[in-house]
Write an enzyme that holds these catalytic residues in place. Structure first.
Site, PDB file in Angstrom:
ATOM      1  CE  LYS A 130      -4.169  -2.149   2.187  1.00 28.42           C
ATOM      2  NZ  LYS A 130      -4.951  -2.186   3.387  1.00 28.42           N
ATOM      3  CB  CYS A 131       4.131   1.735   1.187  1.00 32.06           C
ATOM      4  SG  CYS A 131       5.498   2.977   1.424  1.00 32.06           S
ATOM      5  N   GLY A 132       3.740   3.852  -1.614  1.00 31.14           N
ATOM      6  CA  GLY A 132       4.340   3.994  -2.807  1.00 31.14           C
ATOM      7  C   GLY A 132       5.805   3.933  -2.998  1.00 31.14           C
TER       8      GLY A 132
END
Length: 140
Positions: free
Chosen positions: A11-13
């Site tokens: 979920k973390c870019g």
């Protein structure tokens, strides 16, 4: 079995860009989704030690739970931080990458380049359109 490991949150870019950069180098890492497979306190301690950074560097201070648990207070001990990250994996900053050249918290994502045992790489475009140019500099 890969000799590269990424502690990853999809979920973390920054984590996604780091994983993409590793793959851009033609390498396939072992991906550890630490929210699904949390690290124990001693695993966290070893990972922090491998980075050469203080424990607090691996705390995701802007996570709301860090504030709720009072972890942003600089007097909180390393042991308490490790306990909190083991109990609440979302508090671990990411991504952390382990390669034969070393271990690092890869924020920004291009920090992974110094750890890759290949290179220099052709330009890479991050999700936000920023282009990363690899100087070829690697850890010794």
């Amino acid at each position: 079995m890969s000799n590269i490991v990424i502690y990853h949150n999809p979920k973390c870019g920054t984590s996604r860009n780091t994983l993409a950069l590793i793959r851009h180098a033609g390498l396939e890492p072992t991906v550890v989704e630490y929210l699904k497979t949390p690290l124990g306190k001693e695993e966290l301690r070893a990972l922090v030690a491998a980075t050469g950074e203080p424990v607090r560097a691996l705390l995701r201070a802007k996570e709301s739970q860090a504030t709720e648990l009072g972890l942003n207070d600089p007097t909180v001990s390393d042991e308490a931080l490790l306990d909190a990250m083991a109990a609440h994996p979302i508090l671990m900053n990411r991504p952390v990458v382990v390669t034969p050249l070393g271990t690092a918290l890869c924020r920004p994502s291009e920090r992974v380049l110094e750890l890759l045992p290949v290179g220099p790489l052709p330009p890479f475009t991050k999700e936000d359109g920023e282009v990363v140019n690899d100087s070829g500099a690697r850890r010794a």
